[in-house]
Design a protein around this motif. Structure first.
Motif, PDB file in Angstrom:
ATOM      1  N   TRP A  71       1.067  -1.160   0.323  1.00 27.43           N
ATOM      2  CA  TRP A  71      -0.230   0.057  -0.065  1.00 27.43           C
ATOM      3  C   TRP A  71       0.978   1.473  -0.132  1.00 27.43           C
ATOM      4  CZ3 TRP A  71      -5.508  -0.174  -0.437  1.00 27.43           C
ATOM      5  CH2 TRP A  71      -6.073  -1.212  -0.325  1.00 27.43           C
ATOM      6  N   VAL A  72       0.521   2.070  -0.651  1.00 37.49           N
ATOM      7  CA  VAL A  72       1.078   3.818  -1.274  1.00 37.49           C
ATOM      8  C   VAL A  72       0.239   4.599  -0.971  1.00 37.49           C
ATOM      9  CG1 VAL A  72       2.592   2.144  -2.619  1.00 37.49           C
ATOM     10  CG2 VAL A  72       1.301   3.467  -3.392  1.00 37.49           C
ATOM     11  N   PHE A  73       0.937   5.417  -0.542  1.00 42.55           N
ATOM     12  CA  PHE A  73       0.501   6.865  -0.175  1.00 42.55           C
ATOM     13  C   PHE A  73       0.917   7.802  -1.340  1.00 42.55           C
ATOM     14  CE2 PHE A  73       0.841  11.673   0.622  1.00 42.55           C
ATOM     15  CZ  PHE A  73      -0.318  12.191   0.751  1.00 42.55           C
ATOM     16  N   SER A  74       0.308   8.732  -2.463  1.00 42.99           N
ATOM     17  CA  SER A  74       0.926   9.214  -3.789  1.00 42.99           C
ATOM     18  C   SER A  74      -0.404  10.489  -3.784  1.00 42.99           C
ATOM     19  CB  SER A  74       0.679   8.436  -4.929  1.00 42.99           C
ATOM     20  OG  SER A  74      -1.156   7.597  -5.327  1.00 42.99           O
ATOM     21  N   HIS A  75      -0.210  11.064  -5.066  1.00 51.16           N
ATOM     22  CA  HIS A  75      -1.065  12.779  -5.378  1.00 51.16           C
ATOM     23  C   HIS A  75      -0.130  12.820  -6.659  1.00 51.16           C
ATOM     24  CE1 HIS A  75      -2.318  16.146  -5.691  1.00 51.16           C
ATOM     25  NE2 HIS A  75      -2.804  16.722  -4.109  1.00 51.16           N
ATOM     26  N   PRO A  76      -1.620  12.486  -6.944  1.00 54.56           N
ATOM     27  CA  PRO A  76      -1.685  12.419  -8.827  1.00 54.56           C
ATOM     28  C   PRO A  76      -1.422  13.578  -9.612  1.00 54.56           C
ATOM     29  CG  PRO A  76      -3.913  12.701  -8.184  1.00 54.56           C
ATOM     30  CD  PRO A  76      -3.108  12.863  -7.333  1.00 54.56           C
ATOM     31  N   ASN A  77      -0.614  14.676  -8.762  1.00 52.50           N
ATOM     32  CA  ASN A  77       0.802  16.130  -8.468  1.00 52.50           C
ATOM     33  C   ASN A  77       1.781  16.417  -8.156  1.00 52.50           C
ATOM     34  OD1 ASN A  77      -1.807  16.751 -10.666  1.00 52.50           O
ATOM     35  ND2 ASN A  77      -2.602  18.833  -9.388  1.00 52.50           N
ATOM     36  N   ILE A  78       1.879  15.795  -7.797  1.00 54.95           N
ATOM     37  CA  ILE A  78       3.397  15.102  -7.328  1.00 54.95           C
ATOM     38  C   ILE A  78       3.883  13.981  -7.951  1.00 54.95           C
ATOM     39  CG2 ILE A  78       5.001  14.789  -4.703  1.00 54.95           C
ATOM     40  CD1 ILE A  78       2.324  16.837  -3.493  1.00 54.95           C
ATOM     41  N   ARG A  79       5.598  14.365  -8.081  1.00 51.91           N
ATOM     42  CA  ARG A  79       6.470  13.106  -8.519  1.00 51.91           C
ATOM     43  C   ARG A  79       7.506  12.759  -7.577  1.00 51.91           C
ATOM     44  NH1 ARG A  79       4.623  11.028 -13.215  1.00 51.91           N
ATOM     45  NH2 ARG A  79       6.926  10.945 -13.634  1.00 51.91           N
ATOM     46  N   THR A  80       8.021  11.948  -7.403  1.00 48.33           N
ATOM     47  CA  THR A  80       9.362  12.153  -6.829  1.00 48.33           C
ATOM     48  C   THR A  80      10.426  12.792  -7.317  1.00 48.33           C
ATOM     49  OG1 THR A  80       9.483   9.541  -7.269  1.00 48.33           O
ATOM     50  CG2 THR A  80       8.875   9.881  -5.184  1.00 48.33           C
ATOM     51  N   SER A  81      10.504  12.378  -8.944  1.00 42.17           N
ATOM     52  CA  SER A  81      11.194  12.417 -10.469  1.00 42.17           C
ATOM     53  C   SER A  81      10.459  12.450 -11.378  1.00 42.17           C
ATOM     54  CB  SER A  81      12.665  10.830 -10.209  1.00 42.17           C
ATOM     55  OG  SER A  81      13.349  11.232 -11.237  1.00 42.17           O
ATOM     56  N   LEU A  82      11.083  13.644 -11.856  1.00 46.09           N
ATOM     57  CA  LEU A  82      11.005  13.529 -13.559  1.00 46.09           C
ATOM     58  C   LEU A  82      11.329  12.777 -14.493  1.00 46.09           C
ATOM     59  CD1 LEU A  82       9.933  17.333 -13.573  1.00 46.09           C
ATOM     60  CD2 LEU A  82       8.593  15.698 -12.854  1.00 46.09           C
ATOM     61  N   ASP A  83      12.752  11.965 -14.625  1.00 53.79           N
ATOM     62  CA  ASP A  83      13.402  10.615 -14.822  1.00 53.79           C
ATOM     63  C   ASP A  83      12.908   8.912 -14.864  1.00 53.79           C
ATOM     64  OD1 ASP A  83      14.814   8.815 -16.508  1.00 53.79           O
ATOM     65  OD2 ASP A  83      16.253   9.716 -15.375  1.00 53.79           O
ATOM     66  N   SER A  84      11.803   9.200 -15.905  1.00 48.30           N
ATOM     67  CA  SER A  84      11.007   8.663 -15.661  1.00 48.30           C
ATOM     68  C   SER A  84      11.982   6.416 -14.479  1.00 48.30           C
ATOM     69  CB  SER A  84      10.335   7.082 -17.198  1.00 48.30           C
ATOM     70  OG  SER A  84       9.844   8.463 -17.826  1.00 48.30           O
ATOM     71  N   ASP A  85      13.350   6.904 -15.456  1.00 51.00           N
ATOM     72  CA  ASP A  85      13.697   5.655 -14.472  1.00 51.00           C
ATOM     73  C   ASP A  85      14.677   5.900 -13.440  1.00 51.00           C
ATOM     74  OD1 ASP A  85      14.222   4.702 -17.059  1.00 51.00           O
ATOM     75  OD2 ASP A  85      16.344   5.522 -17.997  1.00 51.00           O
ATOM     76  N   ASP A  86      14.468   6.975 -12.488  1.00 49.76           N
ATOM     77  CA  ASP A  86      14.692   6.890 -11.167  1.00 49.76           C
ATOM     78  C   ASP A  86      12.818   7.057 -10.625  1.00 49.76           C
ATOM     79  OD1 ASP A  86      17.057   7.420 -11.717  1.00 49.76           O
ATOM     80  OD2 ASP A  86      17.280   9.590 -12.001  1.00 49.76           O
ATOM     81  N   SER A  87      12.126   7.008 -11.262  1.00 49.81           N
ATOM     82  CA  SER A  87      11.044   7.509 -10.408  1.00 49.81           C
ATOM     83  C   SER A  87      10.207   6.208  -9.382  1.00 49.81           C
ATOM     84  CB  SER A  87       9.598   7.681 -11.100  1.00 49.81           C
ATOM     85  OG  SER A  87       9.601   9.135 -12.314  1.00 49.81           O
ATOM     86  N   ASN A  88       9.623   6.365  -8.749  1.00 47.73           N
ATOM     87  CA  ASN A  88       8.829   5.254  -6.978  1.00 47.73           C
ATOM     88  C   ASN A  88       7.634   4.829  -8.602  1.00 47.73           C
ATOM     89  OD1 ASN A  88      10.808   6.030  -5.712  1.00 47.73           O
ATOM     90  ND2 ASN A  88       9.642   7.876  -4.889  1.00 47.73           N
ATOM     91  N   GLU A  89       7.664   3.265  -8.483  1.00 45.74           N
ATOM     92  CA  GLU A  89       7.004   2.581  -8.849  1.00 45.74           C
ATOM     93  C   GLU A  89       5.710   2.703  -8.192  1.00 45.74           C
ATOM     94  OE1 GLU A  89       9.219   0.963  -6.924  1.00 45.74           O
ATOM     95  OE2 GLU A  89      10.427  -0.438  -8.133  1.00 45.74           O
ATOM     96  N   CYS A  90       4.842   2.912  -8.717  1.00 43.68           N
ATOM     97  CA  CYS A  90       3.289   4.028  -8.916  1.00 43.68           C
ATOM     98  C   CYS A  90       3.482   5.214  -8.312  1.00 43.68           C
ATOM     99  CB  CYS A  90       2.578   2.875  -7.800  1.00 43.68           C
ATOM    100  SG  CYS A  90       2.258   1.533  -8.375  1.00 43.68           S
ATOM    101  N   GLN A  91       4.799   6.205  -8.616  1.00 41.88           N
ATOM    102  CA  GLN A  91       4.684   7.264  -8.223  1.00 41.88           C
ATOM    103  C   GLN A  91       4.485   7.451  -7.112  1.00 41.88           C
ATOM    104  OE1 GLN A  91       6.606  10.104  -9.460  1.00 41.88           O
ATOM    105  NE2 GLN A  91       6.397   8.515 -11.661  1.00 41.88           N
ATOM    106  N   TRP A  92       4.229   6.974  -5.812  1.00 39.63           N
ATOM    107  CA  TRP A  92       4.115   6.354  -4.304  1.00 39.63           C
ATOM    108  C   TRP A  92       5.216   7.236  -3.373  1.00 39.63           C
ATOM    109  CZ3 TRP A  92       8.638   5.925  -1.193  1.00 39.63           C
ATOM    110  CH2 TRP A  92       9.629   5.142  -1.535  1.00 39.63           C
ATOM    111  N   LEU A  93       5.125   8.435  -2.743  1.00 36.87           N
ATOM    112  CA  LEU A  93       5.575   9.642  -1.534  1.00 36.87           C
ATOM    113  C   LEU A  93       5.597   8.900  -0.342  1.00 36.87           C
ATOM    114  CD1 LEU A  93       2.989  12.101  -2.347  1.00 36.87           C
ATOM    115  CD2 LEU A  93       5.339  11.566  -4.199  1.00 36.87           C
ATOM    116  N   LEU A  94       4.930   7.505   0.127  1.00 38.92           N
ATOM    117  CA  LEU A  94       5.334   6.964   1.602  1.00 38.92           C
ATOM    118  C   LEU A  94       5.103   6.197   1.701  1.00 38.92           C
ATOM    119  CD1 LEU A  94       6.837   8.493   3.911  1.00 38.92           C
ATOM    120  CD2 LEU A  94       4.648   8.850   4.374  1.00 38.92           C
TER     121      LEU A  94
END
Length: 212
Positions: free
Chosen positions: A189-212
């Motif tokens: 289970w992850v916490f995410s937000h549609p308008n917040i990303r951990t990285s703009l690089d697809s290779d460095d982004s977290n899976e499912c754009q999880w923030l926590l």
């Protein structure tokens, strides 16, 4: 790992318990006389009984089989019904209350309202263009997302919970809410937000754009 071994042992114990129950039922003649004889090869007692006693034992065995079969059919029907209803979120939590700690994310990329084609279309040099939106690095404070989250459909066969208004608990009218969902890529289970990303690089982004 250790958790997989633990689950394997639990499954083995469950199968073993079913085997013990079926064996005991065979010994008592619930399934057939042949199985009863086979299960009691080491405990055979030869004794004579009257015809009335044999008829009584025969009918009692039939009644016990009917009762046992009815119970099994009822349990299987109930389990099947619950199993078919679970994917729709019928028996899941309709709402949860989230209380984040003091965690922060210093380099979170937040989407702005401005649209763009290249970086120069954004307001200043600290912003970058990604997927036709301008993004800017900001400090993400997780405690700002504390509060009530309610069920809002099924994603990846798991419930999706959406952030609600902190004052009345209603849906946001203009603000885009945060989400708590299940991510299949990391099976968590992850916490995410549609308008917040951990990285703009697809290779460095977290899976499912999880923030926590």
């Amino acid at each position: 790992n250790v958790l997989d071994i633990f689950f394997d042992v639990l499954a083995l114990e469950f199968v073993e318990s079913i085997d013990d129950v079926v064996f005991q039922l065979c010994r008592r003649g619930f399934f057939s006389r042949h199985l009863k004889v086979a299960a009691n090869t080491d405990n055979v007692i030869q004794c004579d009984s009257s015809a009335s006693a044999r008829r009584l034992r025969k009918w009692s065995n039939r009644v016990i089989r009917i009762v046992y079969s009815s119970i099994m059919i009822g349990m299987c029907f109930g389990l099947s019904y619950i199993t078919t209803q679970q994917p729709t979120g019928e028996y899941g939590c309709t709402s949860i209350v989230v209380q984040f700690g003091d965690e922060v994310w210093e380099d979170a990329w937040v989407a702005l309202e401005d649209t763009c084609s290249v970086d120069s279309d954004c307001s200043n040099e600290n912003q970058k263009c990604f997927q036709e939106k301008c993004y800017e690095k900001r400090l993400l404070i997780f405690s700002h997302f504390n509060g009530l989250y309610t069920f809002d459909g099924i994603v990846s066969q798991r419930p999706l919970y959406i952030e609600r208004n902190k004052e009345k608990g209603d849906k946001y009218k203009n603000t885009i809410p945060a989400e708590i969902k299940y991510c299949e890529d990391i099976e968590s289970w992850v916490f995410s937000h549609p308008n917040i990303r951990t990285s703009l690089d697809s290779d460095d982004s977290n899976e499912c754009q999880w923030l926590l």
